[in-house]
Design a protein around this motif. Structure first.
Motif, PDB file in Angstrom:
ATOM      1  N   ALA A 164       0.952   4.146  -2.887  1.00 25.90           N
ATOM      2  CA  ALA A 164       0.610   5.537  -2.574  1.00 25.90           C
ATOM      3  C   ALA A 164       1.785   6.453  -2.904  1.00 25.90           C
ATOM      4  CB  ALA A 164       0.227   5.663  -1.100  1.00 25.90           C
ATOM      5  N   LYS A 207       2.113   6.950  -6.699  1.00 25.18           N
ATOM      6  CA  LYS A 207       1.100   7.894  -7.207  1.00 25.18           C
ATOM      7  C   LYS A 207       1.579   9.323  -7.071  1.00 25.18           C
ATOM      8  CE  LYS A 207      -2.692   7.271  -4.765  1.00 25.18           C
ATOM      9  NZ  LYS A 207      -4.059   7.035  -4.236  1.00 25.18           N
ATOM     10  N   ARG A 235     -16.619   0.224  -4.497  1.00 25.95           N
ATOM     11  CA  ARG A 235     -15.528  -0.736  -4.268  1.00 25.95           C
ATOM     12  C   ARG A 235     -16.074  -2.165  -4.172  1.00 25.95           C
ATOM     13  NH1 ARG A 235     -11.001   1.577  -3.992  1.00 25.95           N
ATOM     14  NH2 ARG A 235     -10.892   3.818  -3.638  1.00 25.95           N
ATOM     15  N   LEU A 294     -15.246   1.170 -11.775  1.00 21.56           N
ATOM     16  CA  LEU A 294     -13.826   1.503 -11.865  1.00 21.56           C
ATOM     17  C   LEU A 294     -13.650   2.939 -12.367  1.00 21.56           C
ATOM     18  CD1 LEU A 294     -10.947   0.446 -11.519  1.00 21.56           C
ATOM     19  CD2 LEU A 294     -11.023  -0.351 -13.879  1.00 21.56           C
ATOM     20  N   MET A 310     -14.782  -7.926   1.354  1.00 20.92           N
ATOM     21  CA  MET A 310     -15.205  -6.616   0.866  1.00 20.92           C
ATOM     22  C   MET A 310     -16.697  -6.392   1.123  1.00 20.92           C
ATOM     23  SD  MET A 310     -13.411  -4.302  -0.786  1.00 20.92           S
ATOM     24  CE  MET A 310     -12.821  -3.944  -2.415  1.00 20.92           C
ATOM     25  N   VAL A 333       0.345  10.304 -14.075  1.00 24.37           N
ATOM     26  CA  VAL A 333      -0.967   9.780 -13.683  1.00 24.37           C
ATOM     27  C   VAL A 333      -2.076  10.744 -14.089  1.00 24.37           C
ATOM     28  CG1 VAL A 333      -2.392   9.125 -11.714  1.00 24.37           C
ATOM     29  CG2 VAL A 333       0.001   8.412 -11.794  1.00 24.37           C
ATOM     30  N   LEU A 381     -14.113   5.215  -9.505  1.00 24.43           N
ATOM     31  CA  LEU A 381     -12.980   5.182  -8.565  1.00 24.43           C
ATOM     32  C   LEU A 381     -11.732   5.810  -9.181  1.00 24.43           C
ATOM     33  CD1 LEU A 381     -13.514   1.564  -7.214  1.00 24.43           C
ATOM     34  CD2 LEU A 381     -13.950   3.696  -5.982  1.00 24.43           C
ATOM     35  N   ALA A 382     -11.527   5.573 -10.479  1.00 30.15           N
ATOM     36  CA  ALA A 382     -10.304   6.065 -11.129  1.00 30.15           C
ATOM     37  C   ALA A 382     -10.306   7.580 -11.243  1.00 30.15           C
ATOM     38  CB  ALA A 382     -10.150   5.426 -12.507  1.00 30.15           C
ATOM     39  N   LEU A 412      -7.306  -3.376  -0.944  1.00 23.17           N
ATOM     40  CA  LEU A 412      -8.294  -3.197   0.120  1.00 23.17           C
ATOM     41  C   LEU A 412      -8.939  -4.540   0.468  1.00 23.17           C
ATOM     42  CD1 LEU A 412     -10.023  -1.378   1.976  1.00 23.17           C
ATOM     43  CD2 LEU A 412     -11.576  -1.049   0.039  1.00 23.17           C
ATOM     44  N   ILE A 460      -4.332   1.878 -11.311  1.00 23.11           N
ATOM     45  CA  ILE A 460      -4.095   2.204  -9.892  1.00 23.11           C
ATOM     46  C   ILE A 460      -5.357   1.938  -9.072  1.00 23.11           C
ATOM     47  CG2 ILE A 460      -3.645   4.096  -8.282  1.00 23.11           C
ATOM     48  CD1 ILE A 460      -1.814   5.296 -10.506  1.00 23.11           C
ATOM     49  N   ALA A 461      -6.496   2.388  -9.606  1.00 23.84           N
ATOM     50  CA  ALA A 461      -7.752   2.200  -8.869  1.00 23.84           C
ATOM     51  C   ALA A 461      -8.050   0.714  -8.672  1.00 23.84           C
ATOM     52  CB  ALA A 461      -8.908   2.876  -9.606  1.00 23.84           C
ATOM     53  N   GLU A 462      -7.776  -0.071  -9.695  1.00 28.62           N
ATOM     54  CA  GLU A 462      -8.032  -1.512  -9.596  1.00 28.62           C
ATOM     55  C   GLU A 462      -7.106  -2.154  -8.549  1.00 28.62           C
ATOM     56  OE1 GLU A 462      -9.627  -3.265 -12.895  1.00 28.62           O
ATOM     57  OE2 GLU A 462     -10.266  -4.743 -11.438  1.00 28.62           O
ATOM     58  N   GLU A 516      -6.445  -6.534   2.421  1.00 34.91           N
ATOM     59  CA  GLU A 516      -6.260  -6.045   3.788  1.00 34.91           C
ATOM     60  C   GLU A 516      -7.458  -6.429   4.665  1.00 34.91           C
ATOM     61  OE1 GLU A 516      -5.671  -1.821   4.158  1.00 34.91           O
ATOM     62  OE2 GLU A 516      -5.220  -1.971   6.298  1.00 34.91           O
ATOM     63  N   LEU A 557     -17.277  -3.316  -7.618  1.00 36.24           N
ATOM     64  CA  LEU A 557     -16.164  -3.664  -8.510  1.00 36.24           C
ATOM     65  C   LEU A 557     -15.622  -5.052  -8.172  1.00 36.24           C
ATOM     66  CD1 LEU A 557     -13.942  -3.180 -10.594  1.00 36.24           C
ATOM     67  CD2 LEU A 557     -12.750  -1.737  -8.918  1.00 36.24           C
ATOM     68  N   ARG A 578      -4.571   5.532 -14.381  1.00 36.32           N
ATOM     69  CA  ARG A 578      -5.455   5.775 -13.225  1.00 36.32           C
ATOM     70  C   ARG A 578      -6.349   4.565 -12.966  1.00 36.32           C
ATOM     71  NH1 ARG A 578      -5.777  10.959 -15.354  1.00 36.32           N
ATOM     72  NH2 ARG A 578      -7.858  10.674 -16.224  1.00 36.32           N
ATOM     73  N   ALA A 579      -6.833   3.960 -14.036  1.00 36.12           N
ATOM     74  CA  ALA A 579      -7.690   2.779 -13.871  1.00 36.12           C
ATOM     75  C   ALA A 579      -6.902   1.626 -13.264  1.00 36.12           C
ATOM     76  CB  ALA A 579      -8.284   2.371 -15.221  1.00 36.12           C
ATOM     77  N   VAL A 614      -8.446   8.995  -8.176  1.00 31.72           N
ATOM     78  CA  VAL A 614      -7.347   8.178  -7.684  1.00 31.72           C
ATOM     79  C   VAL A 614      -6.234   9.021  -7.051  1.00 31.72           C
ATOM     80  CG1 VAL A 614      -5.831   7.945  -9.702  1.00 31.72           C
ATOM     81  CG2 VAL A 614      -6.284   5.975  -8.255  1.00 31.72           C
ATOM     82  N   GLU A 670      -5.676  -0.624  -6.024  1.00 28.83           N
ATOM     83  CA  GLU A 670      -6.083  -0.161  -4.689  1.00 28.83           C
ATOM     84  C   GLU A 670      -7.255  -0.975  -4.177  1.00 28.83           C
ATOM     85  OE1 GLU A 670      -4.719   4.508  -4.381  1.00 28.83           O
ATOM     86  OE2 GLU A 670      -6.743   4.091  -5.105  1.00 28.83           O
ATOM     87  N   ASN A 671      -8.162  -1.303  -5.082  1.00 27.22           N
ATOM     88  CA  ASN A 671      -9.326  -2.083  -4.654  1.00 27.22           C
ATOM     89  C   ASN A 671      -8.941  -3.502  -4.253  1.00 27.22           C
ATOM     90  OD1 ASN A 671     -11.987  -0.999  -4.479  1.00 27.22           O
ATOM     91  ND2 ASN A 671     -12.701  -2.764  -5.664  1.00 27.22           N
ATOM     92  N   LYS A 682       0.837  -1.216   0.000  1.00 26.49           N
ATOM     93  CA  LYS A 682       0.000   0.000   0.000  1.00 26.49           C
ATOM     94  C   LYS A 682       0.864   1.255   0.000  1.00 26.49           C
ATOM     95  CE  LYS A 682      -3.089   0.533   3.236  1.00 26.49           C
ATOM     96  NZ  LYS A 682      -3.894   0.361   4.466  1.00 26.49           N
ATOM     97  N   GLY A 712      -4.434   9.300  -0.371  1.00 26.30           N
ATOM     98  CA  GLY A 712      -3.190   8.527  -0.263  1.00 26.30           C
ATOM     99  C   GLY A 712      -3.520   7.052  -0.217  1.00 26.30           C
ATOM    100  N   ALA A 713      -2.851   6.308   0.664  1.00 23.88           N
ATOM    101  CA  ALA A 713      -3.171   4.895   0.824  1.00 23.88           C
ATOM    102  C   ALA A 713      -4.546   4.776   1.480  1.00 23.88           C
ATOM    103  CB  ALA A 713      -2.112   4.206   1.676  1.00 23.88           C
ATOM    104  N   LEU A 714      -5.343   3.784   1.032  1.00 26.29           N
ATOM    105  CA  LEU A 714      -6.671   3.582   1.632  1.00 26.29           C
ATOM    106  C   LEU A 714      -6.509   2.981   3.024  1.00 26.29           C
ATOM    107  CD1 LEU A 714      -8.513   1.949  -1.396  1.00 26.29           C
ATOM    108  CD2 LEU A 714      -8.713   4.307  -0.596  1.00 26.29           C
TER     109      LEU A 714
END
Lengths: 384, 379
Positions: A259, A262, B310, B362, B288, A269, B365-366, A287, A279-281, A290, B313, A276-277, B369, A283-284, A255, B373-375
């Motif tokens: 971050a 980015k 989220r 997505l 999730m 970016v 969310l994108a 998550l 990165i978003a994927e 985690e 997705l 960006r897509a 982005v 990050e998901n 993580k 920072g970090a989630l």
């Protein structure tokens, strides 16, 4: 069902964050965050700061420096450590031989080794894999033959990570060649300054020197350095590898890397929707991983890990690799400059991106390869 | 931090499983239920009302039970496990949720009271031909004249629109924005049909049709629609998770029993490794979904919107992976209507496209982005 941490866990988390971000020198944490290689001195210094505060080996039995924390507290400790860029305690000491000696060792071994193992005064290496014994570890051939009060060891170990720093090596050896292969293995503690021990570097695809071959030629090891029962080494190896999978999903570090990337590549970016897509994927997925780690930590009872724990190593290594791959793409043409020195006009993170990416191919191989993890899931969880 | 059900939640799960799960324990029963209109079992719907399930999300003064999102998620998950065709998600959670969020006290008591009692089925008439997902209406317009309102335009597809006693219709307001209206089902020109998973949908044509504003007349309720859609996304994710769990279970059972070349299929590592990857998808999705359900309980619309995207997705990715592999690992039998697993895949596909598939989420969310920072799910 409740999302929030309890007040106690929240306070615990804040305390960990406070400690890691203020007590460990910034030059060490910055080196970790920027992906630079640490010196042995930096690793030892960080370990000693943690150990002095009782934060190096919280999962050990309490009489040897453990803290009796819950799995959730251990999870928070580990995540905050990674988020702050504090190097994780050396796994060979903290996760492998320490718990083994605490569980299987003689009183003398515990006295002699455990305090210095926790403080990293002894740097341990792992003598398991051999050229013909990788995932099939029980095929190992390095032999130990009894001669008076000593064992005489001959053979070759390989993939010995950071063996160039090693003071001692915990080594699986064949002590009975006549029985079923798992039944003739023992564990010896070997002083790496003993005559006949030779450490040879293996150059890796990232250009670095991380792993070694360790050769043993008529190395004499005192009989008191046998761990546990004679020919009981396989049981110890299984105990050790079971611990290895705990904490093997470095969610916090991955993580943090994402971050940080980015931020460093903000201009790239900003202009590229596909990046960006991606990165978003990622990050998901991080998550979801985690949250799975939290589910496992919150609900592992009686020492039995939650079944979902096997997912952590498999997915954790895949995401670690995927993020490193993204960083190379963010670095763009600058990623070629891995050999450039500090007088380069390219930023350090971009120059280091590809070696890190290449280095992390290891993540799906070690700690039980991801194929071994799939085997575990399909057999023990799905009953296939 | 607690990912387990309390005793009452376990009791609710067991009760729903005892009613809905037992009704559809045999897949043939579901096939019969969707073979004829209205595409679900009206008797079971009544029994669900008697158990209090249809009023679960609504306030007690509106005739409901006042339960939280975890409880609603439990019902959805059990429905997903047997792909029960009863319109709990679209009628109670979505259409009922809108009435609960936007209706006057009188409207809430009347409409939600009847819905909770199983006397009335609701449908949300919102999607318009040619438009993607979102909280606004364009093609159906509202007009006011002499203190009364009427609607004109076409809504399609409307889930369970032909059976619904009351339609909750979104429409573009004369002064801009999107409003919600109640329309008696019989007042609209409706043609219903079956969707690929056996659920029902309809084309609803409005032509100067009399409508009652839901809540304050002429008020733009776009943000309320968005929030109820987000809640429904999370509940659809619960329903999808239940379907995924059973699709995987059915696949592993099949691998253990089906023989080819004289041995059971689970002796082939090419197959068992793929099942292991399905398990990974299932567990990541499970985590999730639990998290997003707990975010609903916190009641912050911005956090909810993020969590809903989220979860949706992850469910889209996980559901497609598990669904496609479930059919492949079953082989030809998985293609047949007679065997359950194909219907699970069809249902997962429907849920994925009800309120926005993975790519749509997505994009949401994108776009943000670099805004964080970090989630941190524990923040």
């Amino acid at each position: 069902m409740q999302l929030e941490l309890s007040e106690e866990d929240e306070a615990f988390r804040a305390q960990m964050r406070e400690f890691f971000t203020t007590q460990v020198p910034e030059e060490i944490r910055t080196a970790v965050i920027e992906g630079r290689e640490l010196t042995k001195e930096q690793m030892v210094r960080s370990a000693q700061i943690l150990n002095d505060a009782g934060l190096a080996v919280p999962h050990w039995p309490e009489e040897h420096g453990g803290r009796g924390w819950s799995d959730l507290e251990r999870h928070l400790w580990f995540e905050e450590m990674q988020a702050a860029g504090v190097p994780a305690p050396l796994a060979f000491n903290a996760s492998m031989i320490g718990p083994v000696l605490a569980h299987f060792g003689t009183e003398e071994q515990k006295r002699e080794f455990l305090p210095r193992t926790a403080s990293l005064e002894i740097w341990w290496s792992q003598g398991f894999s051999e050229p013909d014994a990788g995932s099939d570890l029980a095929s190992l051939r390095t032999s130990a033959v009894r001669d008076g009060d000593d064992w005489v060891v001959n053979g070759q170990k390989t993939w010995t990570t950071l063996g160039q720093h090693g003071d001692w090596i915990f080594t699986l050896v064949r002590t009975d060649p006549e029985v079923k292969k798992q039944a003739g293995i023992s564990m010896l503690l070997i002083d790496m300054t003993s005559p006949g021990v030779e450490v040879r570097p293996i150059q890796l695809i990232d250009g670095g020197h991380e792993v070694n071959e360790v050769w043993f030629t008529d190395v004499r090891v005192p009989a008191r350095n046998l761990v546990g029962e004679l020919n009981g080494g396989w049981t110890i190896a299984k105990f050790l590898l079971g611990n290895e999978r705990v904490g093997v999903a470095p969610v916090g570090a991955t993580k943090r890397t994402l971050a940080h990337a980015k931020e460093l590549a903000a201009d790239v970016v900003a202009e590229d929707p596909l990046l960006r897509a991606r990165i978003a994927e990622l990050e998901n997925e991080l998550l979801a991983l985690e949250l799975t780690a939290l589910r496992v930590a919150a609900h592992s009872t009686g020492g039995e890990p939650h079944p979902a724990s096997s997912v952590l190593k498999l997915k954790g290594s895949e995401l670690q690799q995927a993020v490193s791959e993204l960083v190379v793409d963010l670095a763009g043409p600058g990623s070629l400059a891995s050999g450039a020195g500090d007088d380069s006009d390219l930023e350090g993170w971009a120059r280091r991106a590809t070696p890190v990416y290449l280095n992390l191919r290891k993540a799906s191989i070690y700690g039980g390869s991801n194929e071994v993890q799939r085997q575990i899931i399909s057999r023990t969880i799905l009953g296939l | 931090m607690d990912f387990t059900y309390d005793d009452e939640q376990v009791a609710l799960r067991d009760a729903v499983r005892g009613l809905v799960g037992r009704t559809y324990a045999d897949f043939e029963t579901r096939r019969r239920a969707v073979a004829e209109d209205p595409g679900f079992d009206e008797k079971l719907w009544t029994r669900m009302a008697e158990m209090g399930l249809l009023g679960l999300p609504f306030a007690e003064e509106d005739g409901g039970v006042g339960a939280g999102p975890v409880e609603i998620g439990i019902v959805c998950r059990e429905i997903g496990r047997v792909v029960a065709p009863e319109p709990f998600l679209t009628s109670v959670v979505l259409a009922g949720g809108l009435v609960s969020a936007c209706g006057t006290p009188e409207q809430r008591q009347e409409v939600l009271g009847a819905l909770s009692a199983g006397e009335s089925v609701l449908a949300f008439a919102h999607d318009e031909p040619g438009r993607r997902w979102g909280p606004t209406a364009e093609a159906v317009t509202a007009t006011e004249g002499g203190g009364s309102w009427s609607l004109t335009g076409v809504k399609e597809p409307v889930p369970h629109g032909a059976r619904a006693d009351v339609l909750v219709v979104s429409a573009a307001l004369p002064g801009g924005g999107t409003g919600l209206f109640l329309v008696a089902g019989d007042d609209a020109d409706r043609s219903g049909y079956a969707a690929y998973d056996g659920s029902r949908a309809a084309r609803v044509r409005l032509d100067g049709t009399a409508a009652t504003p839901l809540g304050h007349p002429g008020q733009d309720v776009t943000s309320s629609i968005a929030t109820v859609q987000d809640i429904t996304r999370v509940m659809a994710a619960n329903q999808a998770l239940g379907a995924m769990q059973v699709a995987l279970r059915s696949t592993t059972d099949y691998l253990k029993s089906r023989k080819q070349f004289g041995v059971t299929l689970n002796t082939f590592q090419a197959l068992t490794f793929r099942a292991a990857d399905m398990y990974v998808s299932q567990e990541l999705t499970h985590s999730m979904v639990e998290w997003a359900t707990m975010v609903v309980a916190q009641g912050d619309p911005a956090a909810l919107a993020d969590a809903a995207s989220r979860a949706a997705l992850q469910v889209s990715r996980g559901g497609r992976h598990i669904g496609q592999e479930a059919i492949q690992l079953h082989g030809g039998i998985g293609m047949t209507a007679e065997y359950a697993v194909g219907t699970y895949v069809a249902h997962l596909t429907m849920l994925d496209h009800l309120l926005g598939e993975g790519g749509f989420q997505l994009r949401r969310l994108a776009s943000d982005v670099t805004g964080h920072g970090a989630l941190d799910p524990l923040a």
